[in-house]
Design a protein around this motif. Structure first.
Motif, short mmCIF file in Angstrom:
data_model
loop_
_atom_site.label_atom_id
_atom_site.label_comp_id
_atom_site.label_asym_id
_atom_site.label_seq_id
_atom_site.Cartn_x
_atom_site.Cartn_y
_atom_site.Cartn_z
N VAL A 32 0.83 -1.20 0.00
CA VAL A 32 0.00 0.00 0.00
C VAL A 32 0.87 1.25 0.00
O VAL A 32 0.65 2.18 -0.78
N HIS A 33 1.89 1.26 0.85
CA HIS A 33 2.72 2.46 0.94
C HIS A 33 3.60 2.65 -0.29
O HIS A 33 3.86 3.79 -0.67
N THR A 34 4.03 1.58 -0.93
CA THR A 34 4.80 1.75 -2.16
C THR A 34 3.91 2.20 -3.31
O THR A 34 4.40 2.85 -4.25
N SER A 35 2.63 1.88 -3.25
CA SER A 35 1.72 2.31 -4.32
C SER A 35 1.44 3.80 -4.28
O SER A 35 0.99 4.37 -5.27
N LEU A 36 1.70 4.44 -3.14
CA LEU A 36 1.43 5.88 -3.03
C LEU A 36 2.28 6.70 -4.00
O LEU A 36 1.84 7.76 -4.47
N ASP A 37 3.48 6.23 -4.32
CA ASP A 37 4.31 6.92 -5.31
C ASP A 37 3.64 6.89 -6.68
O ASP A 37 3.64 7.88 -7.40
N VAL A 38 3.08 5.75 -7.03
CA VAL A 38 2.39 5.61 -8.32
C VAL A 38 1.14 6.48 -8.35
O VAL A 38 0.82 7.11 -9.35
N VAL A 39 0.44 6.55 -7.22
CA VAL A 39 -0.76 7.39 -7.12
C VAL A 39 -0.37 8.85 -7.35
O VAL A 39 -1.03 9.56 -8.13
N ASP A 40 0.69 9.31 -6.72
CA ASP A 40 1.13 10.69 -6.89
C ASP A 40 1.53 10.98 -8.34
O ASP A 40 1.25 12.05 -8.86
N GLU A 41 2.19 10.02 -8.99
CA GLU A 41 2.55 10.18 -10.39
C GLU A 41 1.31 10.33 -11.26
O GLU A 41 1.25 11.18 -12.13
N LYS A 42 0.32 9.47 -11.03
CA LYS A 42 -0.90 9.53 -11.84
C LYS A 42 -1.68 10.81 -11.61
O LYS A 42 -2.23 11.38 -12.54
N ILE A 43 -1.70 11.29 -10.37
CA ILE A 43 -2.41 12.54 -10.08
C ILE A 43 -1.72 13.71 -10.77
O ILE A 43 -2.38 14.57 -11.36
N SER A 44 -0.40 13.75 -10.72
CA SER A 44 0.32 14.85 -11.36
C SER A 44 0.19 14.77 -12.88
O SER A 44 0.11 15.80 -13.55
N ALA A 45 0.14 13.57 -13.44
CA ALA A 45 -0.04 13.42 -14.88
C ALA A 45 -1.44 13.88 -15.30
O ALA A 45 -1.62 14.46 -16.36
N MET A 46 -2.43 13.63 -14.46
CA MET A 46 -3.79 14.09 -14.75
C MET A 46 -3.87 15.60 -14.73
O MET A 46 -4.55 16.19 -15.54
N GLY A 47 -3.17 16.20 -13.79
CA GLY A 47 -3.19 17.66 -13.68
C GLY A 47 -2.58 18.32 -14.91
O GLY A 47 -3.05 19.34 -15.37
N LYS A 48 -1.53 17.73 -15.45
CA LYS A 48 -0.86 18.30 -16.61
C LYS A 48 -1.69 18.11 -17.88
O LYS A 48 -1.70 18.96 -18.75
N ALA A 49 -2.39 16.98 -17.98
CA ALA A 49 -3.15 16.68 -19.18
C ALA A 49 -4.54 17.31 -19.15
O ALA A 49 -5.27 17.22 -20.12
N VAL A 78 -8.00 12.22 -0.51
CA VAL A 78 -7.90 10.99 0.27
C VAL A 78 -7.79 9.85 -0.72
O VAL A 78 -8.51 9.81 -1.72
N LYS A 79 -6.87 8.94 -0.46
CA LYS A 79 -6.59 7.87 -1.41
C LYS A 79 -7.13 6.54 -0.89
O LYS A 79 -6.97 6.23 0.28
N PHE A 80 -7.73 5.78 -1.80
CA PHE A 80 -8.15 4.42 -1.50
C PHE A 80 -7.28 3.49 -2.31
O PHE A 80 -7.11 3.67 -3.52
N VAL A 81 -6.72 2.49 -1.66
CA VAL A 81 -5.88 1.51 -2.33
C VAL A 81 -6.46 0.13 -2.04
O VAL A 81 -6.78 -0.17 -0.89
N MET A 82 -6.59 -0.66 -3.09
CA MET A 82 -7.15 -2.00 -2.94
C MET A 82 -6.19 -3.00 -3.59
O MET A 82 -5.76 -2.81 -4.71
N VAL A 83 -5.84 -4.02 -2.82
CA VAL A 83 -4.98 -5.10 -3.32
C VAL A 83 -5.89 -6.29 -3.60
O VAL A 83 -6.65 -6.71 -2.73
N VAL A 84 -5.81 -6.81 -4.83
CA VAL A 84 -6.68 -7.88 -5.28
C VAL A 84 -5.81 -9.08 -5.66
O VAL A 84 -4.73 -8.91 -6.24
N ASP A 85 -6.28 -10.26 -5.35
CA ASP A 85 -5.59 -11.49 -5.71
C ASP A 85 -5.59 -11.62 -7.23
O ASP A 85 -6.64 -11.58 -7.86
N SER A 86 -4.42 -11.75 -7.85
CA SER A 86 -4.35 -11.79 -9.31
C SER A 86 -4.82 -13.11 -9.89
O SER A 86 -5.02 -13.22 -11.10
N SER A 87 -5.02 -14.12 -9.06
CA SER A 87 -5.53 -15.39 -9.58
C SER A 87 -7.02 -15.29 -9.92
O SER A 87 -7.56 -16.14 -10.63
#
Length: 140
Positions: A32-49, A78-87
């Motif tokens: 969850v905490h490592t995904s926060l970097d990806v969330v921040d990247e996606k938010i900043s990319a949305m702001g630019k586009a 506020v961020k929601f993160v969900m981890v799903v079983d890939s199987s």
């Protein structure tokens, strides 16, 4: 089926984290905490586009061998993160969206509680707990 659900505050500290296999709880906290970097990247990319600001669903943040991590951001950051079983290959993108909508609606109910202080951990809401539990044990 979600194996971990997390609600992360605007300042990136956890308001609520719940995982089903409790022996892997630390692993899910790390994901969850490592995904926060990806969330921040996606938010900043949305702001630019200048993408439609009503689109709160971020989609797949990153896959691992065993799990897929999805993200969602509210208007109040506020961020929601969900981890799903890939199987679970039967789980589609629109089902993940509806799970995030349910989570967002339940979070809104928690925020509307006059005894809840915004920014505190979500601990005393039985309705929120039961909704998260139902998301985790439902088989799609």
């Amino acid at each position: 089926m979600a194996v971990c659900v997390a609600v992360i505050a605007k300042e990136n500290y956890p308001l609520y984290i719940r995982s089903i296999p409790t022996e892997n709880e630390l692993k899910f906290h790390y994901m969850v905490h490592t995904s926060l970097d990806v969330v921040d990247e996606k938010i900043s990319a949305m702001g630019k586009a200048l993408v439609d600001q009503r689109e709160l669903y971020l989609g797949l943040l990153y896959p691992t061998e065993d799990y897929k991590v999805y993200g969602y951001v509210t208007n109040s950051k506020v961020k929601f993160v969900m981890v799903v079983d890939s199987s679970n290959t039967a789980l589609r993108d629109n089902e993940i969206r509806s799970m995030f909508r349910k989570l967002h609606n339940s979070y809104t109910d928690v925020m509307c509680n006059p005894f809840y202080n915004p920014g505190d951990r979500i601990q005393s809401s039985r309705a929120f707990d039961s909704m998260v539990t139902s998301m985790m044990i439902q088989v799609c």
